[in-house]
Design a protein around this motif. Sequence first.
Motif, short mmCIF file in Angstrom:
data_model
loop_
_atom_site.label_atom_id
_atom_site.label_comp_id
_atom_site.label_asym_id
_atom_site.label_seq_id
_atom_site.Cartn_x
_atom_site.Cartn_y
_atom_site.Cartn_z
N TRP B 284 84.63 10.31 -40.31
CA TRP B 284 85.63 9.40 -40.88
C TRP B 284 85.65 9.52 -42.39
O TRP B 284 86.71 9.58 -43.02
CB TRP B 284 85.35 7.96 -40.44
N GLN B 285 84.45 9.56 -42.99
CA GLN B 285 84.39 9.66 -44.45
C GLN B 285 85.04 10.96 -44.91
O GLN B 285 85.75 11.00 -45.91
CB GLN B 285 82.93 9.59 -44.94
N ASP B 286 84.80 12.05 -44.13
CA ASP B 286 85.45 13.33 -44.46
C ASP B 286 86.97 13.21 -44.37
O ASP B 286 87.70 13.73 -45.22
CB ASP B 286 84.98 14.43 -43.50
N ALA B 287 87.41 12.51 -43.31
CA ALA B 287 88.85 12.36 -43.10
C ALA B 287 89.48 11.58 -44.26
O ALA B 287 90.58 11.89 -44.70
CB ALA B 287 89.14 11.66 -41.78
N LEU B 288 88.75 10.56 -44.74
CA LEU B 288 89.25 9.78 -45.88
C LEU B 288 89.50 10.69 -47.07
O LEU B 288 90.56 10.67 -47.69
CB LEU B 288 88.23 8.70 -46.29
N ASN B 291 92.44 13.23 -46.54
CA ASN B 291 93.79 12.68 -46.57
C ASN B 291 94.08 11.89 -47.84
O ASN B 291 95.18 11.36 -47.99
CB ASN B 291 94.01 11.78 -45.36
N GLY B 292 93.10 11.79 -48.73
CA GLY B 292 93.31 11.03 -49.95
C GLY B 292 93.43 9.53 -49.71
O GLY B 292 94.13 8.83 -50.44
N TRP B 293 92.76 9.01 -48.65
CA TRP B 293 92.80 7.59 -48.37
C TRP B 293 91.65 6.87 -49.07
O TRP B 293 90.54 7.40 -49.16
CB TRP B 293 92.66 7.34 -46.86
N THR B 294 91.90 5.67 -49.57
CA THR B 294 90.84 4.89 -50.19
C THR B 294 90.24 3.95 -49.15
O THR B 294 90.95 3.21 -48.48
CB THR B 294 91.40 4.05 -51.35
N ASP B 295 88.91 4.02 -49.02
CA ASP B 295 88.22 3.16 -48.07
C ASP B 295 88.41 1.70 -48.48
O ASP B 295 88.24 1.35 -49.65
CB ASP B 295 86.73 3.53 -48.09
N ALA B 296 88.76 0.85 -47.53
CA ALA B 296 88.91 -0.58 -47.83
C ALA B 296 88.45 -1.37 -46.62
O ALA B 296 89.16 -2.22 -46.10
CB ALA B 296 90.36 -0.89 -48.16
N PHE B 297 87.25 -1.04 -46.16
CA PHE B 297 86.79 -1.59 -44.90
C PHE B 297 86.50 -3.09 -45.01
O PHE B 297 85.82 -3.55 -45.91
CB PHE B 297 85.52 -0.85 -44.46
N LEU B 298 87.07 -3.83 -44.06
CA LEU B 298 86.93 -5.28 -44.06
C LEU B 298 87.09 -5.71 -42.61
O LEU B 298 88.04 -5.29 -41.96
CB LEU B 298 88.06 -5.87 -44.91
#
Lengths: 501, 324
Positions: B284-288, B291-298
């Motif tokens: 998942w971290q690799d996928a982030l 894809n240039g996604w910022t983690d915002a886990f909540l």
Amino acid sequence: MGALSDLLGGFTTALTPINLLYALIGVIVGTAVGVLPGIGPAMTVALLLPLTYGLDPTGAFIMFAGIYYGGMYGGSTTSILLNTPGESASVITAIEGNRMARSGRAAQALATAAIGSFVAGAIATALLALAAPKIVDVALSIGSQDHFAIIVLAFVATTTVLGASRIRGLASLGLGLTVGLVGIDHTTGEQRLTFGIPQLADGIDVVVVAVGLFAVGEALWVASHLRRSPLEMIPVGQPWMSREDWRRSVGPWLRGTALGFPFGAIPAGGAEIPTFLSYVTEKKLSRKPEEFGHGAIEGVAGPEAANNASAAGTLMPMLALGLPTTATAAVMLAAFQQYGIQPGPLLLKREPDLVWGLIASLFIGNALLLALNLPLAPAWAKLLRLPRPYLYAGILAFASLGAYSVNGSTIDLLILFALGCLGLMMRRYGLPMVPAIIGVILGPRADQELRRALQISDGDLSGLVNTPFSMTVYGLVLLLIIWPLLRRVLRPTGGSNESDP
Amino acid sequence: MNRRYRAGLAVALAAMLTVAGCGDASGGKSVTNLRVMVPTGPGGGYDMTARTAAKVMEEAKLARNVEVFNLAGAGGTVGLARLVNEKGNGKLIMQMGLGVVGASYANKSKAKVSETTPLARLIEEPNVVVVPDKSPYHSLQDLLNAWKADPGKMPGGGGSSPGGPDHLATMLLAKAAGIEPKQVNYVTYAGGGELLGALLGKKIAFGVTGAGETTDQIEAGTVRVLAVTGGTRIKGIDAPTLKESGVNVVFTNWRGMLAPPEISESDRKALLKLITDMHGTKQWQDALAKNGWTDAFLTDEKYAAFLKSETERAAAVLHDLGLG
């Protein structure tokens, strides 16, 4: 010269046996999925994208180009044979294409579509390779007012498809415009004619309208007459195009390309308006305009070429500027990103091999499609030998499957059947189908572009005519309207009904 | 024809299996037969997120037989209505985001996000306020001054319809700057690509859109970023936040997951654990990153509270416009 040697380099990248195999697989599965009505090339590509994940970027894009062209061509095949266009760009093809098929000229219709697509694809891809940056600059300067002017021109051109009775033609156009209104208004967010049904909020897709009016309506009509009219088989004529067919196709192919390519390059230009403009142009220019409506080969050749040229045109803002202006281009963008490639103005500088490889694979996908489909055209045409009850039952099942498969929603099916009943009633009372389809295509666009143009000028009406482009188009519109009147004044002693140019 | 349509189906199925299949039978207490609904068409942002999450769940053996399906319509509200109707179904989750929250208000949907079971927010992306490189506006204050002086003559655009993220961001910015939302001349474009086309063709004065969609244009210097809408600056973009520019707005476009209403406590726990575990994997971290996604886990209650405040904010904006 530089571009040419780059392109040759692209071919050496793309033309390995394994890449050719990928292209072949892409073309086959693309065609297979593309035949389903409602599943256009964008969706085909999105659905099949996972197939390419295991490949290296070049291989993936080659397969991708195959899927894309395959999906486009699959839509035209069913359009001609079954009157069920697979995507919006092949709706116009169905008008003459299906007529040709039913008079035993299916093979010729499929052939002129395949060759026309190839010719247009090849020319457009070459233009893409050689002149992209310059054309893109011009395309970007086209604003909403210019867009609206072209739509006005298209509306004026609809008079040529109204049919024998103006009143019925206009009624049909009005029906189409009303269907086109359904959905959320994207300027204010208000819902129009949705009656609280959320599935209607995105509007009714022109493909569903076309399949409903053309295919379902026709099936119901035939069913209601089966007992009265004898069961006749559809004749299957000559399998190949005659010299006459070739002669009549070449002009439309080239004009279709000329109309389709620039349209594709304009952000949100799309393929529907150029295919329609190509259709009316061919009807005007044809030496046998009376054949239109009964299967004129020009009416297939032109729109099919326009459709394919426009598809290549849409890749231009995408590759030159990184702007995904169509659904297909947006899916492609996602594919690029899978490989960590960021498309944009710098793409050509950063990844020249990839871009030229992609352009080369468009040529290859196009050529493969022709090689695959031309020999198959007579075989497909035999499909129409099925006895009518089975043929129409098959068409109904196929159309329903297509409508249902898009969202897996029964409401889409109900909409399709309701439109089918409307198609039956329109046939019963002699309303032509084509103006209704044109209304669905042009109405929402006219609405959106007019309001965008007025928003940008802050409500000032002069904002609609303040560019050289829009003024030229309105000049043309005026000429088209005034010309017949002028001719009548200049030659008052009759002969005004001549259709000679 | 029969052969053809069967071939079409087979291919479509094969494509789905490539994504959802290949589950290894060795995972012990993994979730099985989970269905992930994407309320938009294939190929979009929600679709990418859901399919990536499903793939990671399978690969990390956290779940078996995860099936992703699309139910598009009305900005996601068709999918939302389906989710609300699937009361108690513990084997269904829906991919969603701010767009669905806004659309449910703008479309006056009967189904509300507040009826569902919130699971987790996954990622976020700030918006950017951009102008063409030749624009006379060099700072957000320049732009706001001109905008305030004559809102009608300053058409701004976004890649989403009323209720969508770009529209909400534009309206929030206007409101904070003291411009009546009803006076804002917001031009809707069908996505970031079309918007950038209008911007590069100098049809509109400014645009508000996702940062990711503009990265390459910024690098090439064809557009200028006046401000980013998130709480912090973005690496690689030389522009202040809205707060730094004196406008008290923090806005990000986020994506998360919901479950149907009234699912059992054990199902809820299992789904929460599944998503939390999924978030923890390297895949998942690799996928982030990819894809240039910022983690915002909540998750869970915090996510529920966040959803509530986002819903209220969107509702207030749309109410001002007479849409809520």
